[in-house]
Motif scaffolding. Structure first.
Motif, PDB file in Angstrom:
ATOM      1  N   VAL A 205      -6.319   8.371 -65.991  1.00 34.51           N
ATOM      2  CA  VAL A 205      -6.482   7.690 -64.704  1.00 34.51           C
ATOM      3  C   VAL A 205      -7.927   7.671 -64.250  1.00 34.51           C
ATOM      4  CG1 VAL A 205      -5.969   7.893 -62.247  1.00 34.51           C
ATOM      5  CG2 VAL A 205      -4.110   8.047 -63.912  1.00 34.51           C
ATOM      6  N   HIS A 206      -8.643   8.792 -64.429  1.00 32.53           N
ATOM      7  CA  HIS A 206      -9.978   8.905 -63.859  1.00 32.53           C
ATOM      8  C   HIS A 206     -11.091   8.449 -64.803  1.00 32.53           C
ATOM      9  CE1 HIS A 206      -7.481  11.902 -61.685  1.00 32.53           C
ATOM     10  NE2 HIS A 206      -8.101  11.401 -60.645  1.00 32.53           N
ATOM     11  N   VAL A 207     -10.741   8.050 -66.013  1.00 31.81           N
ATOM     12  CA  VAL A 207     -11.764   7.671 -66.982  1.00 31.81           C
ATOM     13  C   VAL A 207     -12.679   6.553 -66.473  1.00 31.81           C
ATOM     14  CG1 VAL A 207     -12.144   6.621 -69.254  1.00 31.81           C
ATOM     15  CG2 VAL A 207     -10.541   8.525 -69.008  1.00 31.81           C
ATOM     16  N   PRO A 208     -12.150   5.437 -65.912  1.00 32.30           N
ATOM     17  CA  PRO A 208     -13.046   4.391 -65.411  1.00 32.30           C
ATOM     18  C   PRO A 208     -13.994   4.890 -64.326  1.00 32.30           C
ATOM     19  CG  PRO A 208     -10.797   3.574 -65.580  1.00 32.30           C
ATOM     20  CD  PRO A 208     -10.729   5.055 -65.778  1.00 32.30           C
ATOM     21  N   TYR A 209     -13.510   5.813 -63.512  1.00 27.74           N
ATOM     22  CA  TYR A 209     -14.354   6.358 -62.442  1.00 27.74           C
ATOM     23  C   TYR A 209     -15.593   7.034 -63.026  1.00 27.74           C
ATOM     24  CZ  TYR A 209     -16.034   9.912 -59.207  1.00 27.74           C
ATOM     25  OH  TYR A 209     -16.837  10.735 -58.457  1.00 27.74           O
ATOM     26  N   TYR A 210     -15.389   7.934 -63.990  1.00 25.06           N
ATOM     27  CA  TYR A 210     -16.510   8.680 -64.547  1.00 25.06           C
ATOM     28  C   TYR A 210     -17.447   7.767 -65.337  1.00 25.06           C
ATOM     29  CZ  TYR A 210     -14.031  12.905 -63.173  1.00 25.06           C
ATOM     30  OH  TYR A 210     -13.406  13.887 -62.450  1.00 25.06           O
ATOM     31  N   LEU A 379      -9.313   4.759 -53.000  1.00 21.01           N
ATOM     32  CA  LEU A 379      -9.142   5.153 -54.386  1.00 21.01           C
ATOM     33  C   LEU A 379      -9.327   3.977 -55.342  1.00 21.01           C
ATOM     34  CD1 LEU A 379      -8.464   7.735 -55.981  1.00 21.01           C
ATOM     35  CD2 LEU A 379      -6.091   6.949 -56.048  1.00 21.01           C
ATOM     36  N   ALA A 380      -8.874   2.800 -54.929  1.00 20.99           N
ATOM     37  CA  ALA A 380      -9.017   1.629 -55.791  1.00 20.99           C
ATOM     38  C   ALA A 380     -10.484   1.328 -56.060  1.00 20.99           C
ATOM     39  CB  ALA A 380      -8.330   0.423 -55.150  1.00 20.99           C
ATOM     40  N   SER A 381     -11.327   1.492 -55.069  1.00 21.45           N
ATOM     41  CA  SER A 381     -12.750   1.215 -55.253  1.00 21.45           C
ATOM     42  C   SER A 381     -13.411   2.234 -56.168  1.00 21.45           C
ATOM     43  CB  SER A 381     -13.471   1.174 -53.906  1.00 21.45           C
ATOM     44  OG  SER A 381     -13.449   2.438 -53.282  1.00 21.45           O
ATOM     45  N   LEU A 382     -12.802   3.403 -56.322  1.00 17.61           N
ATOM     46  CA  LEU A 382     -13.314   4.409 -57.244  1.00 17.61           C
ATOM     47  C   LEU A 382     -12.868   4.130 -58.678  1.00 17.61           C
ATOM     48  CD1 LEU A 382     -12.775   7.770 -55.308  1.00 17.61           C
ATOM     49  CD2 LEU A 382     -14.892   6.469 -55.545  1.00 17.61           C
ATOM     50  N   LEU A 383     -11.606   3.735 -58.849  1.00 16.27           N
ATOM     51  CA  LEU A 383     -11.025   3.665 -60.186  1.00 16.27           C
ATOM     52  C   LEU A 383     -11.063   2.280 -60.819  1.00 16.27           C
ATOM     53  CD1 LEU A 383      -7.875   5.948 -59.744  1.00 16.27           C
ATOM     54  CD2 LEU A 383     -10.177   6.575 -60.480  1.00 16.27           C
ATOM     55  N   GLN A 384     -11.042   1.239 -60.004  1.00 17.05           N
ATOM     56  CA  GLN A 384     -10.978  -0.100 -60.573  1.00 17.05           C
ATOM     57  C   GLN A 384     -12.362  -0.586 -61.031  1.00 17.05           C
ATOM     58  OE1 GLN A 384      -8.933  -2.405 -57.494  1.00 17.05           O
ATOM     59  NE2 GLN A 384      -7.028  -2.249 -58.645  1.00 17.05           N
ATOM     60  N   GLU A 385     -12.369  -1.740 -61.683  1.00 18.18           N
ATOM     61  CA  GLU A 385     -13.615  -2.278 -62.229  1.00 18.18           C
ATOM     62  C   GLU A 385     -13.841  -3.718 -61.787  1.00 18.18           C
ATOM     63  OE1 GLU A 385     -14.376  -0.594 -66.410  1.00 18.18           O
ATOM     64  OE2 GLU A 385     -12.174  -0.610 -66.294  1.00 18.18           O
ATOM     65  N   ASP A 386     -13.261  -4.094 -60.647  1.00 18.37           N
ATOM     66  CA  ASP A 386     -13.445  -5.457 -60.152  1.00 18.37           C
ATOM     67  C   ASP A 386     -14.712  -5.541 -59.297  1.00 18.37           C
ATOM     68  OD1 ASP A 386     -12.708  -4.130 -57.842  1.00 18.37           O
ATOM     69  OD2 ASP A 386     -10.749  -5.112 -57.670  1.00 18.37           O
ATOM     70  N   GLU A 387     -14.971  -6.706 -58.745  1.00 18.43           N
ATOM     71  CA  GLU A 387     -16.201  -6.925 -57.983  1.00 18.43           C
ATOM     72  C   GLU A 387     -16.277  -6.013 -56.765  1.00 18.43           C
ATOM     73  OE1 GLU A 387     -18.608 -10.576 -55.704  1.00 18.43           O
ATOM     74  OE2 GLU A 387     -16.725 -10.966 -56.780  1.00 18.43           O
ATOM     75  N   ARG A 388     -15.153  -5.837 -56.082  1.00 20.33           N
ATOM     76  CA  ARG A 388     -15.127  -4.967 -54.900  1.00 20.33           C
ATOM     77  C   ARG A 388     -15.509  -3.538 -55.268  1.00 20.33           C
ATOM     78  NH1 ARG A 388     -10.912  -1.769 -53.098  1.00 20.33           N
ATOM     79  NH2 ARG A 388     -10.901  -1.251 -50.876  1.00 20.33           N
ATOM     80  N   ALA A 389     -14.936  -3.033 -56.370  1.00 19.53           N
ATOM     81  CA  ALA A 389     -15.224  -1.668 -56.798  1.00 19.53           C
ATOM     82  C   ALA A 389     -16.686  -1.526 -57.215  1.00 19.53           C
ATOM     83  CB  ALA A 389     -14.302  -1.280 -57.948  1.00 19.53           C
ATOM     84  N   GLU A 390     -17.212  -2.526 -57.896  1.00 17.09           N
ATOM     85  CA  GLU A 390     -18.600  -2.460 -58.334  1.00 17.09           C
ATOM     86  C   GLU A 390     -19.550  -2.498 -57.138  1.00 17.09           C
ATOM     87  OE1 GLU A 390     -19.996  -4.293 -61.758  1.00 17.09           O
ATOM     88  OE2 GLU A 390     -18.486  -3.195 -62.902  1.00 17.09           O
ATOM     89  N   ASN A 391     -19.231  -3.293 -56.146  1.00 18.86           N
ATOM     90  CA  ASN A 391     -20.070  -3.353 -54.947  1.00 18.86           C
ATOM     91  C   ASN A 391     -20.097  -2.010 -54.226  1.00 18.86           C
ATOM     92  OD1 ASN A 391     -20.808  -6.020 -55.293  1.00 18.86           O
ATOM     93  ND2 ASN A 391     -19.140  -6.825 -54.041  1.00 18.86           N
TER      94      ASN A 391
END
Length: 423
Positions: A205-210, A379-391
């Motif tokens: 679950v946390h891999v994209p975050y790190y 949490l979504a902004s931490l784990l996801q890889e979309d534009e919102r999370a990247e911003n």
């Protein structure tokens, strides 16, 4: 009866679950006090945290006044209800993958009573965690006493812990770790299922975050004059980071294992102060990411997220020795039958798991000191890889305070070899 206080403008961003209502609270208190005649006459239900302060749960404060036939006067109480994040399918799904809430409920209902019994058997018991009022599996929630009613409060999150605060936390942590080591030695199977910490192998679950946090961190560092060499090493580390972190989290049967808190930082410790504002007691909260492994994981996370700048740079050696001495004292006092490491052996283990110090200080702390009250702080902004999370990550790693923190820590981690691909 009034159902809520006038909401704080910031806290209003964190809605309270609709099922937390006067009828629900009254039922819980009747069960807890074993009194079917208990009647709530006044209740205030408010958010206890703002959005962005707690990514993995919803915290609700409930203050009540109630009548009790056995008492002449009105009684009052204040409680906290920790529950799953609602109306957010993504967050709920990810937390379900980690088995966060059922595991923490089991810790409070099964593990903590056993730890308390072990400590009481040797007259070493003291308050380590809040008193539990109710565990509700239907709502994935836990109701605690509100320790602020007994003058427990959070420490200053901006300053970080000084030596007095840090040593008090470590004394409590050592006792928790020691009691869990005794329990794990006596009942080897009891902690076997606790293998889902923040970087354990049982979950991705946390891999994209790190991975993405390292990418944004390296990018930010590459623009700091004189720090380009650290950025270059960090970019090369991207494909190895998660595996290195998992190695640190791997339980090793040839070393002392304990029940690691897993999320030990400033907001998960409450303090009581004397008239001179010196800490006289502390209690630990939030065991959502606890797992069975090396006690050094808690130390790396605690040191690199929660200490004052001065102690991060110059106080860790003293604090490691202090923790070790408290741990040995408690293990011996509790009659631990396993092998107790020497201080040198403990230092070797501390270095072996040191990559988690880099991860905690450079990839986790930036979010903790984020000063942007953005609606993207979830949490979504931490784990996801979309534009919102990247911003969101771009904003976090653009913070000047984060840059100052990185400038202090990166040379230390580089000298210790934690920025190298081969370590």
């Amino acid at each position: 009866m009034p159902e809520s206080e006038a909401p704080n403008s910031i806290l209003a961003n964190q809605p309270t679950p609709q099922w937390i209502c006067p009828e629900y609270v009254q039922k819980v208190l009747r069960n807890y006090f074993l009194d079917e005649d208990l009647q709530i006459v006044e209740i205030f239900i408010t958010p206890a945290t703002a959005k962005g302060e707690n990514y993995a749960s919803t915290m609700t404060r409930v203050r009540v006044k109630y009548t009790n036939p056995g008492q002449r006067n009105l009684q009052s109480g204040s409680f906290l209800i920790k529950s799953n994040v609602e109306n957010d399918e993504y967050t709920s799904g990810k937390l379900s993958d980690c088995d966060v809430f059922s595991r923490e409920m089991e810790i409070y209902s099964k593990i903590i009573p056993k730890l308390r019994k072990i400590l009481q058997s040797k007259d070493l018991d003291e308050e380590l965690v809040p008193r539990i009022i109710d565990i509700d599996y239907a709502h994935d929630s836990i109701m605690f006493e509100d320790l602020t009613a007994r003058s427990f409060v959070p420490a200053d999150r901006v300053k970080g812990f000084d030596m007095a605060h840090a040593k008090m936390v470590l004394r409590k942590l050592a006792k928790w770790h020691a009691a869990s080591a005794v329990l794990g030695h006596a009942e080897p199977e009891i902690f076997q299922s606790y293998d889902r910490g923040l970087m354990t192998r049982r979950t991705d679950v946390h891999v994209p975050y790190y991975e993405n946090s390292l990418r944004f961190c390296a990018s930010a560092v590459s623009r700091l004059p004189g720090y380009e060499k650290y950025a270059s090493k960090m970019f090369k580390l991207q494909n190895k980071l998660v595996e290195l972190g998992r190695r640190a989290f791997d339980r090793r049967n040839d070393r002392l294992n304990v029940f690691v808190h897993g999320d030990l930082w400033i907001t998960n410790v409450l303090f009581k102060y004397n008239a001179n504002m010196h800490p006289v007691d502390a209690t630990l909260i939030d065991f959502q990411f606890s797992f069975w492994g090396s006690p050094t994981i808690d130390l790396h996370y605690f040191f690199n997220t929660s200490l004052s700048d001065e102690l991060v740079l110059d106080g860790q050696e003293e604090l490691v020795q202090y923790y070790y001495e408290m741990l040995v004292e408690d293990l011996q006092g509790l009659g631990y039958k396993g092998k107790i490491p020497t201080l040198k052996e403990f230092w070797i283990e501390f270095m072996d798991t040191g990559i988690y110090g880099f991860i905690s200080g450079c990839l986790v702390k930036p979010y903790m000191i984020n000063e942007d009250a953005s609606a993207d702080a979830d949490l979504a902004s931490l784990l996801q890889e979309d534009e919102r999370a990247e911003n969101f990550k771009r904003v976090v790693f653009s913070n000047e305070r984060v840059h100052q923190n990185l400038k202090k820590l990166l040379p230390i981690f580089d000298r210790r070899g934690f920025l190298d691909v081969h370590q």
